[in-house]
Design a protein around this motif. Structure first.
Motif, PDB file in Angstrom:
ATOM      1  N   HIS A 223      -5.224 -94.151  -2.001  1.00 14.74           N
ATOM      2  CA  HIS A 223      -4.523 -95.997  -3.595  1.00 14.74           C
ATOM      3  C   HIS A 223      -5.829 -96.125  -3.550  1.00 14.74           C
ATOM      4  O   HIS A 223      -5.500 -96.612  -4.731  1.00 14.74           O
ATOM      5  N   THR A 224      -6.940 -95.910  -2.813  1.00 12.06           N
ATOM      6  CA  THR A 224      -8.472 -96.426  -3.235  1.00 12.06           C
ATOM      7  C   THR A 224      -8.796 -95.733  -4.611  1.00 12.06           C
ATOM      8  O   THR A 224      -9.118 -96.126  -5.604  1.00 12.06           O
ATOM      9  N   LYS A 225      -8.052 -94.489  -5.105  1.00  8.04           N
ATOM     10  CA  LYS A 225      -8.875 -93.302  -4.914  1.00  8.04           C
ATOM     11  C   LYS A 225      -7.580 -93.791  -6.890  1.00  8.04           C
ATOM     12  O   LYS A 225      -8.927 -94.407  -8.133  1.00  8.04           O
ATOM     13  N   LEU A 226      -6.043 -94.331  -6.265  1.00  6.36           N
ATOM     14  CA  LEU A 226      -5.821 -94.326  -7.677  1.00  6.36           C
ATOM     15  C   LEU A 226      -6.057 -95.851  -8.073  1.00  6.36           C
ATOM     16  O   LEU A 226      -6.468 -96.333  -9.344  1.00  6.36           O
TER      17      LEU A 226
ATOM     18  N   ILE B 127     -14.270-102.547  -0.605  1.00 11.24           N
ATOM     19  CA  ILE B 127     -15.164-101.348  -0.505  1.00 11.24           C
ATOM     20  C   ILE B 127     -16.380-101.521  -0.357  1.00 11.24           C
ATOM     21  O   ILE B 127     -16.800-101.361   0.732  1.00 11.24           O
ATOM     22  N   ALA B 128     -17.169-102.203  -1.359  1.00 12.27           N
ATOM     23  CA  ALA B 128     -18.286-102.661  -1.121  1.00 12.27           C
ATOM     24  C   ALA B 128     -18.487-103.542  -0.172  1.00 12.27           C
ATOM     25  O   ALA B 128     -19.601-103.499   0.594  1.00 12.27           O
ATOM     26  N   GLU B 129     -17.683-104.648   0.540  1.00 13.97           N
ATOM     27  CA  GLU B 129     -17.687-105.480   1.191  1.00 13.97           C
ATOM     28  C   GLU B 129     -17.682-104.584   2.548  1.00 13.97           C
ATOM     29  O   GLU B 129     -18.162-105.278   3.808  1.00 13.97           O
ATOM     30  N   ALA B 130     -16.663-103.643   2.613  1.00 15.40           N
ATOM     31  CA  ALA B 130     -16.560-102.594   3.762  1.00 15.40           C
ATOM     32  C   ALA B 130     -17.612-102.456   4.269  1.00 15.40           C
ATOM     33  O   ALA B 130     -18.452-102.203   5.261  1.00 15.40           O
TER      34      ALA B 130
ATOM     35  N   TYR C 166     -11.381-103.379   6.790  1.00 11.20           N
ATOM     36  CA  TYR C 166     -11.814-102.359   5.602  1.00 11.20           C
ATOM     37  C   TYR C 166     -11.924-101.547   6.488  1.00 11.20           C
ATOM     38  O   TYR C 166     -12.181-100.655   5.128  1.00 11.20           O
ATOM     39  N   GLN C 167     -11.616-101.269   7.572  1.00 14.55           N
ATOM     40  CA  GLN C 167     -11.896 -99.564   7.982  1.00 14.55           C
ATOM     41  C   GLN C 167     -10.068 -99.113   7.544  1.00 14.55           C
ATOM     42  O   GLN C 167     -10.784 -97.653   7.304  1.00 14.55           O
ATOM     43  N   ARG C 168      -9.282 -99.944   7.545  1.00 15.30           N
ATOM     44  CA  ARG C 168      -8.283 -99.443   7.179  1.00 15.30           C
ATOM     45  C   ARG C 168      -7.914 -99.993   5.809  1.00 15.30           C
ATOM     46  O   ARG C 168      -6.798 -99.992   5.351  1.00 15.30           O
ATOM     47  N   TYR C 169      -8.595-100.157   4.752  1.00 11.83           N
ATOM     48  CA  TYR C 169      -8.187-100.581   3.664  1.00 11.83           C
ATOM     49  C   TYR C 169      -7.251 -99.639   2.708  1.00 11.83           C
ATOM     50  O   TYR C 169      -6.090-100.018   1.701  1.00 11.83           O
ATOM     51  N   ASP C 170      -7.643 -98.634   2.617  1.00 12.08           N
ATOM     52  CA  ASP C 170      -6.477 -97.995   1.675  1.00 12.08           C
ATOM     53  C   ASP C 170      -4.941 -98.014   2.725  1.00 12.08           C
ATOM     54  O   ASP C 170      -3.760 -97.789   1.546  1.00 12.08           O
TER      55      ASP C 170
ATOM     56  N   GLU D  48      -8.415-112.209   0.567  1.00 11.18           N
ATOM     57  CA  GLU D  48     -10.183-111.600   0.686  1.00 11.18           C
ATOM     58  C   GLU D  48     -11.028-112.324   0.022  1.00 11.18           C
ATOM     59  O   GLU D  48     -12.051-112.057  -0.146  1.00 11.18           O
ATOM     60  N   GLN D  49     -10.562-114.080  -0.663  1.00  5.12           N
ATOM     61  CA  GLN D  49     -11.944-114.975  -0.825  1.00  5.12           C
ATOM     62  C   GLN D  49     -12.404-115.136   0.300  1.00  5.12           C
ATOM     63  O   GLN D  49     -13.696-115.617   0.708  1.00  5.12           O
ATOM     64  N   MET D  50     -11.901-114.853   1.362  1.00  3.43           N
ATOM     65  CA  MET D  50     -12.519-116.167   2.218  1.00  3.43           C
ATOM     66  C   MET D  50     -13.335-114.836   3.601  1.00  3.43           C
ATOM     67  O   MET D  50     -13.779-113.721   3.314  1.00  3.43           O
ATOM     68  N   GLY D  51     -14.772-115.595   3.870  1.00  2.49           N
ATOM     69  CA  GLY D  51     -15.777-115.343   4.628  1.00  2.49           C
ATOM     70  C   GLY D  51     -15.452-114.736   5.808  1.00  2.49           C
ATOM     71  O   GLY D  51     -14.732-115.232   6.550  1.00  2.49           O
TER      72      GLY D  51
END
Lengths: 198, 245
Positions: B217-220, B200-203, B175-179, B101-104
């Motif tokens: 899951h992102t709600k959690l 989410i912000a990066e997406a 990003y599209q299916r992060y959940d 996640e740190q990679m650009g």
């Protein structure tokens, strides 16, 4: 009779002081000693102090679920005698509590911590019984015999469905890896149909 | 590619897509970008398992990875490819996800060795994560135990080809299916799992926010998510750490 004994004599004298000790010579440089759990710290103390067994190589633990016991093995090495003495003792599996020998051998702290998290044996008097290697593990102690690794794996991980075209072709011709499900080495959960992710 | 169409309707940000319009000049610069991108890749010099031993021969004079334009890089910020070389224990997987996640973006993941595919020889291990692409998008697998440097080079060439054709889109999928990915991570690491990166912000930043980015899951995650804090700094020993009484 001189006051100074040879180191081997000193070892036999020390072992003779204990009643329930069983000594077996396993080789030129290996001796196995079986001792009752309450006598073990005193024996280690004497072996270190009077016979030069200054090096505790390891403490290993063996699970004997049929006897309901853990076997603790203290591997001691004497640079003087060039002799490895393994001191075996058996403790009850439940509650699995034993006394720490950290005061005698400081390296024991690491081994006891390791055994604590792998087998769940608690060592009273040990300086630290916190998690050591399995810092993020919340399951049962994984080295116990009753821990079913395969069931755990099936419960926590998914398997990749690997059915390449050539395997499907082989199976259609009656070949392939034909193993009845109950004889398969790993029981895949439900054996789902191949993913159509790709 | 219905997700991308949806995104295009919602956000004016342009999303790169393979294929396209009738104008043959329309995608000239996209293709040029993809070509250049595929010819200068940095591998993150973070190796997780025993397969990493095949990389020094692949990098040095005999196979010479650098002639492909691929060379190692020490920091995730500058890296393009994350090589997962071998088994990932649950402990390692956390660090791997943090690193990923740190990679650009754009970023690519290659799973090397059988362990990343299905656990390999550690299939029965309680600590080894099977099926790496549950937890992060894997663009390419190089199977084998271990794959020889030739296989590594072939895999990297395949990745270059995929990038050039715009098919290595694992990072967009993250990003599209992060959940989906977060759900698998939470299943393994517990429900309080959180990374410092705000995916989410990066997406949204990359214009890759889709209707599967958010979910249960992102709600959690948002329930327990804590903002980053500076690392605590301690000097000297605590009384607990002292050995001698």
């Amino acid at each position: 009779m001189s006051e100074t004994h040879l180191p081997v004599e000193r070892l036999s004298i020390i072992l003779g002081e204990f009643k329930d000790v069983r000594v077996r010579k396993r080789g030129d440089r290996r001796t196995r000693v079986d001792v009752e759990p309450d006598a073990l710290p005193a024996l280690l103390e004497l072996l270190k102090g009077r016979s030069g067994f200054v090096h505790l190589s390891a403490i290993s633990c063996v699970d004997w679920p049929d006897d309901d016991q853990f076997e603790l093995v203290y591997h001691l090495w004497s640079y003087e005698l060039q002799l490895l003495v393994s001191v075996h003792t058996r403790i009850a599996r439940d509650p699995g509590v034993y006394v720490s020998v950290y005061d005698i051998y400081h390296p024991a702290g690491f081994f006891e911590r390791d055994i604590h998290e792998m087998y769940g044996v608690f060592f009273e008097g040990a300086p630290d019984m916190e998690k050591f290697i399995l810092t993020e593990w919340d399951g049962p102690p994984p080295m116990r015999k009753e821990f079913d690794s395969e069931a755990w794996v099936n419960d926590h991980f998914d398997w990749q469905n690997y059915r390449p075209d050539w395997l499907i072709e082989l199976e259609q011709q009656g070949g392939g890896i034909v193993i009845p499900p109950d004889e398969q080495r790993f029981s895949r959960r439900g054996m789902q149909e191949p993913d159509d992710e790709s | 590619m219905s997700d991308n169409e949806l995104v295009n309707q919602q956000f004016p940000v342009k999303v790169e897509q393979p294929g396209g319009s009738g104008n043959i000049f329309a995608r000239v610069f996209d293709e040029l970008t993809a070509f250049c991108r595929s010819r200068s890749l940095f591998i993150l010099h973070y190796c997780t398992g025993c397969g990493a031993i095949e990389l020094p021969p692949a990098m040095t004079s005999r196979f010479d990875m650098e002639r492909l334009g691929i060379s190692p890089m020490v920091s995730p910020r500058q890296a393009d490819i994350l090589l997962i070389t071998g088994y990932v224990s649950v402990k390692t997987l956390k660090r791997v996800i943090l690193t990923y996640e740190q990679m650009g973006s754009p970023k690519y993941v290659i799973g090397i060795c059988s362990c990343t595919v299905n656990g390999g020889m550690y299939w029965q291990s309680y600590a080894t994560a099977k099926k790496l692409n549950d937890y992060m998008p894997v663009d390419l697998y190089i199977a084998g135990c271990m794959p020889r440097p030739e296989a590594v080079i072939t895999g990297l060439r395949q990745l270059m080809e995929n990038i050039r054709r715009g098919e290595a889109n694992g990072w967009q999928d993250y990003y599209q299916r992060y959940d989906h990915y977060l759900g698998h991570q939470q299943r393994l690491f517990g429900e309080t799992w959180q990374t410092p990166t705000d995916v989410i912000a990066e997406a949204k930043h990359y214009g890759l926010f889709s209707n599967e980015t958010l979910g249960e899951h992102t709600k959690l995650l948002q329930q327990h998510q804590k903002p980053l804090e500076a690392l605590e700094m301690r000097l000297g020993l605590d009384s607990k750490d002292k050995v001698e009484p």
